[in-house]
Design a protein around this motif. Sequence first.
Motif, short mmCIF file in Angstrom:
data_model
loop_
_atom_site.label_atom_id
_atom_site.label_comp_id
_atom_site.label_asym_id
_atom_site.label_seq_id
_atom_site.Cartn_x
_atom_site.Cartn_y
_atom_site.Cartn_z
N THR A 148 0.83 -1.21 0.00
CA THR A 148 0.00 0.00 0.00
C THR A 148 0.86 1.25 0.00
OG1 THR A 148 -1.71 -1.20 1.23
CG2 THR A 148 -1.84 1.21 1.19
N GLY A 149 1.89 1.25 0.83
CA GLY A 149 2.78 2.41 0.89
C GLY A 149 3.51 2.64 -0.42
N MET A 150 4.01 1.55 -1.04
CA MET A 150 4.71 1.69 -2.30
C MET A 150 3.78 2.18 -3.40
SD MET A 150 7.91 1.27 -2.27
CE MET A 150 8.00 1.27 -4.05
N ALA A 151 2.56 1.67 -3.42
CA ALA A 151 1.60 2.10 -4.44
C ALA A 151 1.29 3.58 -4.32
CB ALA A 151 0.33 1.26 -4.34
N LEU A 152 1.04 4.04 -3.09
CA LEU A 152 0.74 5.45 -2.88
C LEU A 152 1.94 6.32 -3.21
CD1 LEU A 152 -1.37 5.30 0.41
CD2 LEU A 152 -2.18 5.78 -1.90
N LEU A 153 3.14 5.83 -2.85
CA LEU A 153 4.35 6.60 -3.15
C LEU A 153 4.54 6.75 -4.65
CD1 LEU A 153 6.90 7.93 -1.89
CD2 LEU A 153 8.06 5.74 -2.21
N LEU A 154 4.37 5.64 -5.38
CA LEU A 154 4.52 5.69 -6.83
C LEU A 154 3.45 6.58 -7.47
CD1 LEU A 154 5.26 1.93 -7.50
CD2 LEU A 154 6.82 3.81 -8.00
N LEU A 155 2.26 6.54 -6.88
CA LEU A 155 1.15 7.29 -7.45
C LEU A 155 1.30 8.79 -7.21
CD1 LEU A 155 -1.64 6.91 -8.88
CD2 LEU A 155 -2.65 6.99 -6.62
N LEU A 156 1.56 9.16 -5.94
CA LEU A 156 1.55 10.56 -5.57
C LEU A 156 2.85 11.28 -5.92
CD1 LEU A 156 -0.22 10.29 -2.10
CD2 LEU A 156 -1.23 10.95 -4.28
N VAL A 157 3.97 10.57 -5.74
CA VAL A 157 5.26 11.22 -5.97
C VAL A 157 5.71 11.04 -7.42
CG1 VAL A 157 7.67 11.35 -5.26
CG2 VAL A 157 5.88 10.89 -3.56
N GLN A 158 5.66 9.81 -7.92
CA GLN A 158 6.15 9.54 -9.25
C GLN A 158 5.07 9.62 -10.33
OE1 GLN A 158 9.15 9.83 -9.41
NE2 GLN A 158 10.32 7.95 -9.15
N ARG A 159 3.80 9.70 -9.90
CA ARG A 159 2.67 9.77 -10.85
C ARG A 159 2.68 8.58 -11.80
NH1 ARG A 159 2.82 15.45 -13.66
NH2 ARG A 159 4.97 14.84 -14.00
N ASP A 160 3.02 7.41 -11.26
CA ASP A 160 3.13 6.19 -12.05
C ASP A 160 1.93 5.30 -11.76
OD1 ASP A 160 3.85 4.02 -13.51
OD2 ASP A 160 5.83 3.75 -12.61
N LEU A 161 0.82 5.56 -12.47
CA LEU A 161 -0.41 4.81 -12.25
C LEU A 161 -0.24 3.35 -12.63
CD1 LEU A 161 -3.47 4.67 -11.63
CD2 LEU A 161 -3.88 5.36 -14.01
N GLY A 162 0.51 3.08 -13.69
CA GLY A 162 0.66 1.71 -14.16
C GLY A 162 1.32 0.81 -13.15
N THR A 163 2.49 1.21 -12.64
CA THR A 163 3.20 0.38 -11.67
C THR A 163 2.41 0.25 -10.37
OG1 THR A 163 5.31 1.08 -12.63
CG2 THR A 163 5.38 0.10 -10.44
N ALA A 164 1.77 1.35 -9.94
CA ALA A 164 0.96 1.29 -8.72
C ALA A 164 -0.17 0.27 -8.89
CB ALA A 164 0.39 2.67 -8.41
N SER A 165 -0.82 0.26 -10.06
CA SER A 165 -1.91 -0.69 -10.30
C SER A 165 -1.39 -2.12 -10.32
CB SER A 165 -2.60 -0.36 -11.63
OG SER A 165 -3.11 0.94 -11.63
N ILE A 166 -0.22 -2.32 -10.94
CA ILE A 166 0.35 -3.67 -11.00
C ILE A 166 0.69 -4.17 -9.61
CG2 ILE A 166 2.37 -4.97 -11.79
CD1 ILE A 166 2.31 -3.25 -14.33
N PHE A 167 1.25 -3.30 -8.76
CA PHE A 167 1.58 -3.68 -7.38
C PHE A 167 0.33 -4.16 -6.65
CE2 PHE A 167 5.83 -1.66 -5.98
CZ PHE A 167 6.45 -2.19 -7.10
N ILE A 168 -0.73 -3.40 -6.74
CA ILE A 168 -1.96 -3.74 -6.02
C ILE A 168 -2.54 -5.05 -6.54
CG2 ILE A 168 -4.34 -3.03 -5.60
CD1 ILE A 168 -3.35 -0.13 -5.57
N LEU A 169 -2.57 -5.22 -7.85
CA LEU A 169 -3.15 -6.43 -8.43
C LEU A 169 -2.32 -7.67 -8.10
CD1 LEU A 169 -4.26 -5.01 -11.90
CD2 LEU A 169 -5.76 -5.81 -10.06
N ILE A 170 -1.00 -7.56 -8.21
CA ILE A 170 -0.14 -8.70 -7.89
C ILE A 170 -0.31 -9.09 -6.43
CG2 ILE A 170 2.27 -9.39 -7.56
CD1 ILE A 170 2.96 -7.97 -10.13
#
Length: 803
Positions: free
Chosen positions: A203-225
């Motif tokens: 959860t922390g990595m997904a939010l970090l990627l989303l909010l800081v890096q604006r990387d929706l793709g990797t954040a979505s992959i993290f959550i789904l995996i």
Amino acid sequence: MNHHTQSRLLQYAGAFLFIQSIILTLSPAVRERTWDVDYRLLHWGGFIIWVGLVILAHRAIVKYAPEADPYIFPAAAFLSGWGLLTIWRLDQTFGLRQLAWLSISIFVFILALRFASNLNFLRKYKYVFLTGGLIITALTLIFGTNPLGFGPRLWLGISNDVYFQPSEPLKILLVIYLSAYLADRASLQLFSFPLLVPTLFVTGMALLLLLVQRDLGTASIFILIFTIFIYIATGKRRILIGSTLSLALTLLIGYFFIDIIRIRVVGWLNPWVDPTGGSYQIIQSLLAVANGGTIGRGLGIGNPLLVPVSISDFIYSAIAEETGLVGTLGLILLIWLILARGIITALRAPDRFRRYLAAGVVMYLGIQSILIIGGNIRLLPLTGVTLPFVSYGGSSLLTSFIALFLLINISNTEDEEPASLETPQPYSFLAGALALGLLSCAVVTSYWALVRGPDLLTRTDNPRRAIADRFVPRGEIVDKNNQPINITERVDGIYVRQYLYPDLAPITGYTHPVYGQAGLEATLDSYLRGLQGNPTSLILWDQLLYGTPPSGLDVRLSIDLSLQKQADQLLGARRGAIILMNAETGEILVMASHPTYNPNQLTEEGEALSQNSNAPLLNRATQGLYPIGNTLLPLIRAQFGEDFPEDEGLQIFYESLGLYQAPQINMPVAFSQTNINIENLRASPLQIVSATSALSHDGIIPAPRIATAVNTLEQGWVVLPALSQPRELYPAERSNEAVLSFIKNGNSYWSHVSQASLNETIVTWYIAGTLPDWQGVPLALVIVLEENNIPLAEFIGNNLMSE
């Protein structure tokens, strides 16, 4: 025996890519339709090196993993070679770079087979690997960059031309970590403390990627995996509901707080509102898929570079355009082959760790493939991830081959029995979900390619039509005496449209790479582009061989250029329209609309013309709607005599004249008017001249025509029928008597001039026609001036009717 199957499949892949390389070499000659071209040759070096690398990898598998699954590596090698040649076709510089990364990736793959046959070290040092990946990813927060110079800074710059994206290997490191972590815990409860650590981490990595890096793709992959891992480990379906809510929450957070994600969501939901701005990528991607159709434009012949970032984010649409639906379905089947064999590998794994690891690799490859393909075809929002093994990107390619090594290693089970499996349902769910995702991609691709494709390709923001016109001669538009009006000439190796009589531009229109099409160039486009009128076999052959239609066909108009020039000269700089019609046949001999413009200068003046308050782009003769007042008085007299009818009776009469319906003619016309009272009724000059023709031809309203014939290859000039039928308005005696009272000054024709106004708009109408005893061609004339100028209207009318 596995290596024999693998060898044979690799030979098939090599044969396909060999043929693809030949086609790419010859594609310039095919496009230019001449042998005197610069051929593509450099990609052969890439193909030969690919062959060498694949042979080395195949031998390494035979030596170090002889019992490995024989289908996984051939499918991955096929995809990597296909991607390499596609990237090389799009950009040779990036093709060389992809070749370098492919060489590195396969050598890493071979070294891993040789020295890392025992995967227990991954399980033992899971925290070390994950921590290292996190540290490298964290460096992008400080030293991150973007090769494009703008956008999310997800890369680390190794040199001026070499970049590394840490989030790519971090995905596989997450798979390794979760596999080892969950395998070490034989029994897990859904809401237990052991699950709290990975949950908080992901959860922390997904939010970090989303909010800081604006990387929706990797954040979505993290959550789904993570979600599917927990489901496999616990068998609890409630986690799937929680994941769905988490993804929805992630998307909402991104939509409201991150501009690039908001643009992508809006472009996904309704891309048509901003086709040249935030939705440009997805619109062009859909156009590429539509342009590919069933069998594609042909390798090296399409225009995939019109889609931004086609070597990476939109490589699927690039492949779709040049290989069509057939190619994309083949691509999806290759991906499914890897995923299906990966799931079988997971089920046959000898222990929990390797089973989780194989399933995790399948999740990673499958989810990322569905996300990027779905984004290309508007099934899902754009996420910016790459297509494994296919897209350009060294980090992605290296990570994909590491994942491939893990599957090959785990599938190499010679004497080991599969570990016990208490609940196979999660693996069935994983297989079904990935199959459904890829099937959805195939169905939606088919929809855009076959169902919506023909309509999409007519959009004015589709430059592919204009680009194709550069290599195929477009048919000419000629007048009734075969005098050319619009022609195509070859200039510097490409065909260019020339407009020989620009004053006719509001009627004949234009075809332009930026501003699309207008006028007769648009409505007659299927003939002028050779898509209609040519033999079906010729059209299919040219589409198959060249990826373009055959040469266009000439179209003859009923326009008489000598009379047309006279009308244009008389109308001059005034705003208005003139139509001279053959009252018997409905053929339009003159159609003038002023002010006009020069389509030869559309590139320089197009923007200004579209904003010009005088509306020069409008064909006033067919699209202008004007108040009519008592313009049709001669027809009213013929119908009702001297007794002027009430509004209700007059409205019924106007309906019989066709004033409430759009004229049926193969050119743009004003929309039909319904539920309009007499005071607010407006009509176009084309509607008025059609009705007026009844007074000069025995009370019969003709079917209007302007395109009269097309010059076909097999039959020569073939008559184009009218789109409607003539209809009798009233008996000939009644019309003949009515016009006698409108003969002025002993003229050999009848005429009537009037004025009308609506909302302070004053127009002057002039209608005229030949008399019943006229021995020549019966004529009807209509003039409308957007000003109060009866003398000018009569002057123009008298000059034209006296000729």
